[in-house]
Design a protein around this motif. Structure first.
Motif, PDB file in Angstrom:
ATOM      1  N   LEU A 246      32.651  34.102 -34.163  1.00 25.11           N
ATOM      2  CA  LEU A 246      31.473  33.448 -34.978  1.00 25.11           C
ATOM      3  C   LEU A 246      31.002  31.898 -35.100  1.00 25.11           C
ATOM      4  O   LEU A 246      29.704  32.286 -35.153  1.00 25.11           O
ATOM      5  N   LYS A 247      31.792  31.558 -34.951  1.00 22.34           N
ATOM      6  CA  LYS A 247      31.244  29.583 -35.171  1.00 22.34           C
ATOM      7  C   LYS A 247      30.599  29.816 -33.701  1.00 22.34           C
ATOM      8  O   LYS A 247      29.548  28.801 -34.027  1.00 22.34           O
ATOM      9  N   TYR A 248      31.088  30.303 -33.023  1.00 20.83           N
ATOM     10  CA  TYR A 248      29.923  30.288 -31.373  1.00 20.83           C
ATOM     11  C   TYR A 248      28.231  30.361 -32.083  1.00 20.83           C
ATOM     12  O   TYR A 248      27.753  30.142 -31.385  1.00 20.83           O
ATOM     13  N   ALA A 249      28.617  31.774 -32.180  1.00 20.00           N
ATOM     14  CA  ALA A 249      27.414  32.419 -32.815  1.00 20.00           C
ATOM     15  C   ALA A 249      26.232  31.710 -34.138  1.00 20.00           C
ATOM     16  O   ALA A 249      25.033  31.481 -33.363  1.00 20.00           O
ATOM     17  N   GLU A 250      27.372  31.441 -34.573  1.00 29.27           N
ATOM     18  CA  GLU A 250      25.891  29.966 -36.655  1.00 29.27           C
ATOM     19  C   GLU A 250      26.241  28.977 -35.226  1.00 29.27           C
ATOM     20  O   GLU A 250      25.280  28.337 -35.063  1.00 29.27           O
ATOM     21  N   LYS A 251      26.914  28.564 -33.756  1.00 31.27           N
ATOM     22  CA  LYS A 251      26.309  27.192 -33.409  1.00 31.27           C
ATOM     23  C   LYS A 251      24.780  27.288 -32.844  1.00 31.27           C
ATOM     24  O   LYS A 251      24.088  26.867 -32.547  1.00 31.27           O
ATOM     25  N   SER A 252      25.488  28.762 -32.077  1.00 32.65           N
ATOM     26  CA  SER A 252      24.441  29.138 -30.923  1.00 32.65           C
ATOM     27  C   SER A 252      22.892  29.310 -31.997  1.00 32.65           C
ATOM     28  O   SER A 252      22.047  28.878 -31.149  1.00 32.65           O
ATOM     29  N   TYR A 253      22.890  29.770 -32.960  1.00 35.37           N
ATOM     30  CA  TYR A 253      22.175  29.927 -34.072  1.00 35.37           C
ATOM     31  C   TYR A 253      21.191  28.800 -34.266  1.00 35.37           C
ATOM     32  O   TYR A 253      20.248  28.607 -34.235  1.00 35.37           O
ATOM     33  N   ASN A 254      22.030  28.068 -34.553  1.00 32.68           N
ATOM     34  CA  ASN A 254      21.910  26.587 -35.267  1.00 32.68           C
ATOM     35  C   ASN A 254      20.693  25.741 -33.897  1.00 32.68           C
ATOM     36  O   ASN A 254      20.106  24.886 -34.465  1.00 32.68           O
ATOM     37  N   ILE A 255      21.527  26.133 -32.586  1.00 31.24           N
ATOM     38  CA  ILE A 255      21.100  24.823 -31.489  1.00 31.24           C
ATOM     39  C   ILE A 255      19.423  25.508 -30.825  1.00 31.24           C
ATOM     40  O   ILE A 255      18.075  25.204 -30.952  1.00 31.24           O
ATOM     41  N   GLU A 256      19.632  27.222 -31.368  1.00 30.85           N
ATOM     42  CA  GLU A 256      18.229  27.994 -30.836  1.00 30.85           C
ATOM     43  C   GLU A 256      17.231  27.533 -32.192  1.00 30.85           C
ATOM     44  O   GLU A 256      15.845  27.634 -31.644  1.00 30.85           O
ATOM     45  N   LYS A 257      17.059  27.242 -33.599  1.00 32.65           N
ATOM     46  CA  LYS A 257      16.962  27.237 -34.945  1.00 32.65           C
ATOM     47  C   LYS A 257      16.246  25.818 -34.642  1.00 32.65           C
ATOM     48  O   LYS A 257      14.943  25.170 -34.533  1.00 32.65           O
ATOM     49  N   SER A 258      17.254  24.176 -34.042  1.00 34.03           N
ATOM     50  CA  SER A 258      16.205  23.022 -33.374  1.00 34.03           C
ATOM     51  C   SER A 258      15.130  23.245 -32.923  1.00 34.03           C
ATOM     52  O   SER A 258      14.732  22.099 -32.027  1.00 34.03           O
ATOM     53  N   LEU A 259      15.643  24.092 -31.516  1.00 36.06           N
ATOM     54  CA  LEU A 259      15.087  23.373 -30.089  1.00 36.06           C
ATOM     55  C   LEU A 259      13.462  24.897 -30.979  1.00 36.06           C
ATOM     56  O   LEU A 259      12.544  24.144 -30.057  1.00 36.06           O
ATOM     57  N   THR A 260      13.724  25.584 -31.554  1.00 37.28           N
ATOM     58  CA  THR A 260      12.276  26.144 -32.093  1.00 37.28           C
ATOM     59  C   THR A 260      11.485  25.368 -32.986  1.00 37.28           C
ATOM     60  O   THR A 260      10.160  24.911 -32.259  1.00 37.28           O
TER      61      THR A 260
END
Length: 412
Positions: A246-260
């Motif tokens: 769950l933490k990995y998914a949250e972190k990955s999503y936040n990184i994806e959002k920042s990169l977008t």
């Protein structure tokens, strides 16, 4: 002896008594620095704090309100290192850091499940494993895995989790014939008491001292992140389980959002966008280097062509490298000129070059390096190196001006 933490891995508080308390030292490593802490080794009548072993780190918690800094097993005992003394016979209350414990339970039980199915499905035996702070690894006895095997393994382990399979703990005496039927990588030499068997119903039975979930459903989910080449023809399988996913998914999503936001593209186009940026940066860096080289030549020629140029030249340029400085020195010539060049942040770290008559460079080079808090080396009229701080650059320049005056006066 089986500790209370091994009899009930879900127990978070416990009352017991102090058996012994003796002065001790604990060696810790903090940010790469080793330090020794003075404290006390405490043995308790029983404990819910797991001592490190079986690939699982020790638990955190408190004993009598005092933080426990380390728990290790010594024969049949669990030794707790704390900073304050406790009295022998004193009744104490133990509180467990449950979040850390449950995380370890999820990773450890997840390892048992992956290990069992990797061997059943593909014949890959586990030779060791490590429970890491962010992700864990299982060393498989194979030089490589085939395409699609890890995807199939991940699907299989998660199917078992959804099947709500019980996990039980059985205690057997060492001479029990049933011991021969369970999976094991060997027993410790100082084993005391019964052998502990972790039984995943219909999936695996394995000797283990660690703490585990009581049902595979408590693992929530397992994600196999991939494999890496291991030592001696082994393969390391990297995984996370439970809350870590769950933490990995949250972190990955936040990184994806920042990169977008930064790249102004959708997530599926991030890789292509970064690839284009890298190629652009490489082209710009190449152009910048060409400009710097041309600029270095012009700087050297400009000084050399001055009729009143003197015998000392100094320059600081934020951008540049060793080649940039050496081009300037070569262009000017340093047989009868003292040259002092630096590149980097004006008040921070950088590079330096001192060039000139060999006797001056040999004498002053180490002193310049010391002023710049750096390290350098020299030969044939050059002394160059790294500067950790250019704050005292002006002092180094003044020192070199003094020595350049000796050239004018005809002194050595």
């Amino acid at each position: 002896m089986a500790f209370q933490c091994q009899r009930d891995s879900y127990l978070q508080e416990f009352d017991t008594s102090v058996v012994s308390c003796v002065p001790a030292e604990l060696k810790l490593e903090n940010n790469g620095k080793k330090e020794k802490l003075k404290g006390f080794n405490v043995n308790l009548k029983d404990t819910i704090l797991f001592p490190e072993g079986g690939g699982q780190p020790d638990d955190h918690g408190t004993v009598g309100g005092v933080p426990v800094l380390r728990v290790v097993r010594q024969g049949p005992e669990a030794v707790h290192f704390i900073s304050s003394a406790l009295e022998e016979g004193q009744e104490v209350h133990i509180k467990l850091d449950w979040q850390r414990r449950f995380d370890h339970m999820q990773q450890h039980s997840g390892q048992h499940l992956i290990t069992a199915l990797a061997e059943t499905m593909f014949g890959y035996k586990t030779t060791s494993w490590e429970l890491g702070r962010q992700r864990s690894s299982i060393e498989l006895d194979t030089a490589s895995v085939k395409p699609g095997e890890m995807e199939a393994l991940e699907a299989a382990v998660n199917e078992k989790i959804r099947a709500h399979i019980p996990v039980t703990v059985n205690l057997l005496s060492i001479d029990d014939p049933a011991v021969e039927k369970v999976r094991s990588r060997g027993l410790p030499d100082d084993l005391a008491g019964p052998i502990r068997i972790i039984d995943i119903e219909g999936v695996d039975a394995n000797m283990c001292c660690g703490t585990h979930v009581s049902n595979l459903s408590h693992l929530q989910i397992i994600k196999i992140l991939g494999t890496e080449k291991g030592k001696k023809n082994k393969t390391n399988l990297i995984f996370i389980a439970g809350n870590r996913v769950l933490k990995y998914a949250e972190k990955s999503y936040n990184i994806e959002k920042s990169l977008t936001g930064l790249l102004k593209t959708g997530a599926d186009e991030h890789v292509d966008a970064v690839d284009k940026l890298q190629k652009t940066v490489k082209r710009l860096q190449k152009s910048n280097l060409t400009i710097l080289r041309d600029m270095a030549v012009l700087i050297g020629q400009n000084f050399k062509n001055k009729p009143d140029r003197g015998n000392f030249f100094t320059l600081h340029n934020k951008d540049g490298d060793n080649e940039f400085m050496n081009i300037i020195a070569n262009e000017i010539g340093f047989q009868d000129t003292v040259i002092f060049l630096t590149v980097g942040e004006e008040k921070g770290a950088g590079l330096f070059l001192l060039a000139g008559p060999e006797n001056i460079v040999t004498e002053v080079g180490p002193r310049v390096s010391e002023l710049l808090q750096g390290k350098g080396a020299g030969k044939a009229g050059r002394y160059q190196g790294k500067a950790n701080s250019l704050v005292k650059r002006a002092e180094a320049e003044s020192l070199l001006r003094e020595h350049s005056c000796k050239l004018t006066a005809g002194e050595e």
